[in-house]
Each structure stands twice: as C-alpha cells, then as structure tokens.
Design a protein around this motif. Sequence first.
Motif, PDB file in Angstrom:
ATOM      1  N   GLU A  94       0.810  -1.216   0.000  1.00 38.23           N
ATOM      2  CA  GLU A  94       0.000   0.000   0.000  1.00 38.23           C
ATOM      3  C   GLU A  94       0.848   1.274   0.000  1.00 38.23           C
ATOM      4  N   PHE A  95       1.797   1.365   0.904  1.00 39.37           N
ATOM      5  CA  PHE A  95       2.638   2.568   0.970  1.00 39.37           C
ATOM      6  C   PHE A  95       3.463   2.736  -0.300  1.00 39.37           C
ATOM      7  N   PHE A  96       4.072   1.664  -0.773  1.00 37.91           N
ATOM      8  CA  PHE A  96       4.898   1.698  -1.975  1.00 37.91           C
ATOM      9  C   PHE A  96       4.110   2.228  -3.172  1.00 37.91           C
ATOM     10  N   ILE A 108      13.586   2.318  -7.131  1.00 37.13           N
ATOM     11  CA  ILE A 108      13.791   1.736  -5.807  1.00 37.13           C
ATOM     12  C   ILE A 108      14.300   0.309  -5.967  1.00 37.13           C
ATOM     13  N   LEU A 109      15.430   0.032  -5.350  1.00 35.81           N
ATOM     14  CA  LEU A 109      16.085  -1.258  -5.524  1.00 35.81           C
ATOM     15  C   LEU A 109      15.520  -2.300  -4.565  1.00 35.81           C
ATOM     16  N   GLU A 110      15.412  -3.517  -5.050  1.00 37.12           N
ATOM     17  CA  GLU A 110      15.034  -4.625  -4.174  1.00 37.12           C
ATOM     18  C   GLU A 110      16.266  -5.011  -3.365  1.00 37.12           C
ATOM     19  N   HIS A 111      16.163  -4.923  -2.062  1.00 35.73           N
ATOM     20  CA  HIS A 111      17.323  -5.062  -1.181  1.00 35.73           C
ATOM     21  C   HIS A 111      17.200  -6.309  -0.311  1.00 35.73           C
ATOM     22  N   ASP A 133      13.213  -6.772   0.179  1.00 36.21           N
ATOM     23  CA  ASP A 133      12.264  -5.667   0.335  1.00 36.21           C
ATOM     24  C   ASP A 133      12.682  -4.452  -0.486  1.00 36.21           C
ATOM     25  N   ARG A 134      11.699  -3.703  -0.900  1.00 36.76           N
ATOM     26  CA  ARG A 134      11.952  -2.386  -1.481  1.00 36.76           C
ATOM     27  C   ARG A 134      11.879  -1.310  -0.392  1.00 36.76           C
ATOM     28  N   ILE A 135      10.961  -1.477   0.530  1.00 35.42           N
ATOM     29  CA  ILE A 135      10.828  -0.550   1.654  1.00 35.42           C
ATOM     30  C   ILE A 135      11.002  -1.369   2.932  1.00 35.42           C
ATOM     31  N   ALA A 213      12.708   3.293   5.191  1.00 34.08           N
ATOM     32  CA  ALA A 213      14.031   3.367   4.577  1.00 34.08           C
ATOM     33  C   ALA A 213      13.997   2.595   3.257  1.00 34.08           C
ATOM     34  N   LEU A 214      14.900   2.943   2.345  1.00 30.27           N
ATOM     35  CA  LEU A 214      14.957   2.274   1.046  1.00 30.27           C
ATOM     36  C   LEU A 214      16.320   2.518   0.395  1.00 30.27           C
TER      37      LEU A 214
END
Length: 222
Positions: A94-96, A108-111, A133-135, A213-214
């Motif tokens: 939802e936030f993303f 935004i990188l997948e981390h 995660d992205r976020i 964070a991202l």
Amino acid sequence: MSKKRGIRVGQAIDFGTYRQGRFSAKLERKLGEVEKEAADYTLAPIRWRVLQVIPSQNSALLIAKKCLASRVFHDSSSCPTWEKSALRLWLNSEFFKEAFSPKEQAMILEHQVPNGPEEDCRLGKDGGPATSDRIFLLSSREARDYFKDVVDRRCSLTLLAKHEGALSDPQGDCCWWLRSPGENPDTVSFVSYGGSYSYDKEATFQGISVRPALWVNYQELV
C-alpha cells in the motif's frame, strides 16, 4: 552537456509524495479534535536523508526525515519476525504504491535485508530469515551505526502520523519502529523520543511511528 552532481551522506533529497501536513507540539496545543479532522493532508514531497552511498553501484540508502505514519508492527499479540509482520506487508504494498509513481518505483532497488542476531546490537536476538524488500525499517544495529548519537536519532512526525495515533513528546519528537525483535516474545525494538533504544513495546501498540528506509538508484535523482 553539464556534469551531474554527486550525492553525499547527510544530504536531503525529495523523492516520492505522501499525505503529510505540518505538525508541531505548539500546533497540537492549539488544535481541537474538529480541527484535526479538517487538517490539510494534501500530497507533499517526501524528504529523505542519505545514510550511505555506494558509487560503484549508483545506489544510496535513504531514510525519511520525518515519520510518515503510525501503524502497529503486527495486528495480533503473537508477534512474528519482520518477515511476516503486517508492517512489512503495508510498506511494500500500500505505501509503496501510494507514495511513488511508476517511474519512481522502478528506481527503488530490491534489497536483501539481513535479520540475523548480528543485526540486533543490544540483545543479539535472531530476527528471522533475510527478506527481499523495497521498503523496510532499520535494524537496531543500523540505527546505531548510521546515526552519530542519540540526538541525531531523534525524529519529528507529520500531522497525518499524529492523527493516526502517533505519540509525541513536548518537543514534537516521536518514537519509531525498528525491525529487530524486542526483549520479550511479543515485543519489538524501537527508538524512543530522545533517540535512545527501547525494546519492550508490544507489536500491537498503535502509538509508535513509521520511518521508512529504502535503497535507490540515484542516477535520476542528481
């Protein structure tokens, strides 16, 4: 063709938009419940602080300058690890989708987020398997390493976060969730008003704020 500027640790960057509103302790004393309901939560740019830069990968770690929301870490008293938490699901869905345009989402990188005992600098508890995660939220180790002292970890919040139930002190600072486990099975770590650690807040507690964070590909940001 002009040369692009670099990016540096500590720099403030606007990226994405989210419903926010300006909050201060002085404003809280003036606002009644009716005014809070009618407050302006229009979209505004999200301001981020650069925590780390990896030039060889054109990537930078960002954390929101202000806490943007107030959410429970999980919606049941049986607290899971970060991997299965309701807050992780909300941030990456939802936030993303709400905070970033399709172009920004692609930046935004997948981390690979580590959650092992080494990420819990105070208790050494295993926070579960690594996640992609992205976020995400910072671990207690990251909150220690990326900020120079307790004052540096202090964080204010938006009016929307306050309206959603976030607690704040007389100076307008809030508490914000970390992803590391708490001292007890049903608790989660967080950063308190003054910037120090605490780790005994129930996962279902509503008053803790969210400071996302991202990792981002910063080539298009500078």
